[in-house]
Motif scaffolding. Sequence first.
Motif, mmCIF file in Angstrom:
data_model
loop_
_atom_site.group_PDB
_atom_site.id
_atom_site.type_symbol
_atom_site.label_atom_id
_atom_site.label_comp_id
_atom_site.label_asym_id
_atom_site.label_seq_id
_atom_site.Cartn_x
_atom_site.Cartn_y
_atom_site.Cartn_z
ATOM 1 N N LYS A 90 0.726 -1.245 0.022
ATOM 2 C CA LYS A 90 0.031 -0.017 -0.159
ATOM 3 C C LYS A 90 0.797 1.230 0.049
ATOM 4 O O LYS A 90 0.494 2.296 -0.795
ATOM 5 N N LEU A 91 1.833 1.299 0.874
ATOM 6 C CA LEU A 91 2.532 2.480 1.083
ATOM 7 C C LEU A 91 3.685 2.709 -0.280
ATOM 8 O O LEU A 91 3.886 3.736 -0.530
ATOM 9 N N ALA A 92 4.308 1.515 -0.807
ATOM 10 C CA ALA A 92 5.354 1.574 -1.641
ATOM 11 C C ALA A 92 5.473 -0.032 -2.105
ATOM 12 O O ALA A 92 5.247 -0.870 -1.277
ATOM 13 N N LEU A 93 5.860 0.004 -3.439
ATOM 14 C CA LEU A 93 5.871 -1.439 -4.071
ATOM 15 C C LEU A 93 7.396 -1.873 -3.458
ATOM 16 O O LEU A 93 8.305 -1.064 -3.185
ATOM 17 N N ASP A 94 7.719 -3.221 -3.325
ATOM 18 C CA ASP A 94 8.843 -3.832 -2.970
ATOM 19 C C ASP A 94 9.909 -3.136 -3.733
ATOM 20 O O ASP A 94 11.074 -2.900 -3.273
ATOM 21 N N ALA A 95 9.797 -3.407 -5.151
ATOM 22 C CA ALA A 95 10.974 -2.735 -6.044
ATOM 23 C C ALA A 95 11.514 -1.411 -5.630
ATOM 24 O O ALA A 95 12.667 -1.077 -5.663
ATOM 25 N N GLU A 96 10.305 -0.596 -5.427
ATOM 26 C CA GLU A 96 10.834 0.847 -4.944
ATOM 27 C C GLU A 96 11.601 0.818 -3.789
ATOM 28 O O GLU A 96 12.360 1.620 -3.663
ATOM 29 N N LEU A 97 11.014 0.219 -2.603
ATOM 30 C CA LEU A 97 11.699 -0.085 -1.451
ATOM 31 C C LEU A 97 13.261 -0.551 -1.515
ATOM 32 O O LEU A 97 14.307 -0.113 -0.821
ATOM 33 N N ILE A 98 13.097 -1.488 -2.310
ATOM 34 C CA ILE A 98 14.626 -2.204 -2.459
ATOM 35 C C ILE A 98 15.365 -1.392 -3.039
ATOM 36 O O ILE A 98 16.558 -1.184 -2.906
ATOM 37 N N ALA A 99 15.060 -0.493 -4.349
ATOM 38 C CA ALA A 99 16.022 0.446 -5.016
ATOM 39 C C ALA A 99 16.523 1.596 -3.967
ATOM 40 O O ALA A 99 17.553 2.001 -3.878
ATOM 41 N N HIS A 100 15.584 1.827 -3.142
ATOM 42 C CA HIS A 100 15.790 3.080 -2.161
ATOM 43 C C HIS A 100 16.845 2.581 -1.238
ATOM 44 O O HIS A 100 18.001 3.251 -1.015
ATOM 45 N N LEU A 101 16.712 1.358 -0.583
ATOM 46 C CA LEU A 101 17.619 0.725 0.264
ATOM 47 C C LEU A 101 18.771 0.837 -0.231
ATOM 48 O O LEU A 101 19.969 0.979 0.474
ATOM 49 N N SER A 102 18.930 0.072 -1.441
ATOM 50 C CA SER A 102 20.323 -0.136 -1.871
ATOM 51 C C SER A 102 21.125 1.086 -2.549
ATOM 52 O O SER A 102 22.270 1.167 -2.192
ATOM 53 N N ARG A 103 20.405 2.306 -2.816
ATOM 54 C CA ARG A 103 21.075 3.698 -2.860
ATOM 55 C C ARG A 103 21.693 4.027 -1.485
ATOM 56 O O ARG A 103 22.867 4.471 -1.575
ATOM 57 N N ILE A 104 21.005 3.898 -0.299
ATOM 58 C CA ILE A 104 21.410 4.112 0.993
ATOM 59 C C ILE A 104 22.690 3.305 1.113
ATOM 60 O O ILE A 104 23.844 4.078 1.534
ATOM 61 N N TYR A 105 22.379 2.060 1.018
ATOM 62 C CA TYR A 105 23.547 1.129 1.248
ATOM 63 C C TYR A 105 24.899 1.599 0.620
ATOM 64 O O TYR A 105 25.927 1.492 1.122
ATOM 65 N N LEU A 106 24.985 1.603 -0.742
ATOM 66 C CA LEU A 106 25.853 1.777 -1.643
ATOM 67 C C LEU A 106 26.465 3.230 -1.241
ATOM 68 O O LEU A 106 27.599 3.372 -1.730
ATOM 69 N N ARG A 107 25.617 4.244 -0.972
ATOM 70 C CA ARG A 107 26.094 5.396 -0.655
ATOM 71 C C ARG A 107 27.085 5.592 0.745
ATOM 72 O O ARG A 107 27.950 6.035 0.848
ATOM 73 N N ILE A 108 26.557 4.693 1.749
ATOM 74 C CA ILE A 108 27.232 4.732 2.766
ATOM 75 C C ILE A 108 28.444 4.005 2.948
ATOM 76 O O ILE A 108 29.316 4.254 3.632
ATOM 77 N N TRP A 109 28.616 2.935 2.023
ATOM 78 C CA TRP A 109 29.756 1.929 2.155
ATOM 79 C C TRP A 109 31.135 2.532 1.876
ATOM 80 O O TRP A 109 31.923 2.363 2.489
ATOM 81 N N PRO A 110 31.234 3.443 0.878
ATOM 82 C CA PRO A 110 32.657 4.130 0.611
ATOM 83 C C PRO A 110 32.965 4.877 1.719
ATOM 84 O O PRO A 110 34.167 4.971 2.045
ATOM 85 N N LEU A 111 31.944 5.515 2.502
ATOM 86 C CA LEU A 111 32.342 6.240 3.715
ATOM 87 C C LEU A 111 33.122 5.348 4.742
ATOM 88 O O LEU A 111 33.975 5.534 5.366
ATOM 89 N N ILE A 112 32.336 4.079 5.261
ATOM 90 C CA ILE A 112 32.955 3.462 6.199
ATOM 91 C C ILE A 112 34.279 2.552 5.659
ATOM 92 O O ILE A 112 35.063 2.285 6.463
ATOM 93 N N ALA A 113 34.353 2.336 4.207
ATOM 94 C CA ALA A 113 35.317 1.637 3.742
ATOM 95 C C ALA A 113 36.777 2.418 3.868
ATOM 96 O O ALA A 113 37.665 1.910 4.130
ATOM 97 N N ARG A 114 36.681 3.714 3.655
ATOM 98 C CA ARG A 114 37.515 4.548 3.655
ATOM 99 C C ARG A 114 38.130 5.038 5.011
ATOM 100 O O ARG A 114 39.092 5.354 5.465
ATOM 101 N N ALA A 115 37.093 4.936 6.075
ATOM 102 C CA ALA A 115 37.298 5.181 7.543
ATOM 103 C C ALA A 115 38.213 3.933 8.190
ATOM 104 O O ALA A 115 39.020 3.989 8.897
#
Length: 214
Positions: A22-47
């Motif tokens: 109802k609030l969002a399709l699975d594909a939409e949420l998965i894509a949004h989560l993936s963007r967050i995850y992949l954007r955070i990763w370089p920060l922690i990898a470099r740290a």
Amino acid sequence: MTTVQTIVTGAYLRSTNFDAGKLALDAELIAHLSRIYLRIWPLIARARPDQYTATTDLTLTGTPPSVAVPTGVIDLLAAFNAAGAQVNIIPATDQLRRWNLAPAIYRIGMTLRSRADTDDPIAGAVLTVLYLDQPAALTALSDTLDTRWPTRHDQLLVDTLAVYLATKDGGMTDGDRKALQGELQQDVVAFASEFGLSPSALNWLHADAERATA
């Protein structure tokens, strides 16, 4: 290991309407989560480069000897030849400057090249490369996060996705949304503190909440 389903379910449990379609399709949420995850990763990898380093063997070919860098590379850290000696990774702009000791290679885009000078790697040479790598994108509810992801910070992903859902949840009050925003900010501070990051480096995580409560 944490699955995408775990994060999505946790986020829905923060909403007023636990309806997976109802609030969002699975594909939409998965894509949004993936963007967050992949954007955070370089920060922690470099740290924490030692914690997030990968290794692979690359064989140089052609003239001058060269090889493609690994897919998903964030940064190259070091290279070693078959004898275990370090091969210097020099700036591409220094490739003609001979004060950089051999053996040496340089990077152009997604390619590593030998200077092809005396004692530099030749065609057929195998280099062991240490590098920071990007994990695979998340594309399905059954996907698991990379084993190097700190599961103690799963709540950061849950609350970030919950904030995204809150912008679509008509049953939530402004007070509910502000409370979620506050909890996400606490997640951000804890996460940034552990990895030695400024919380401002993660301000984009709660941008959706700021728009929702403006």
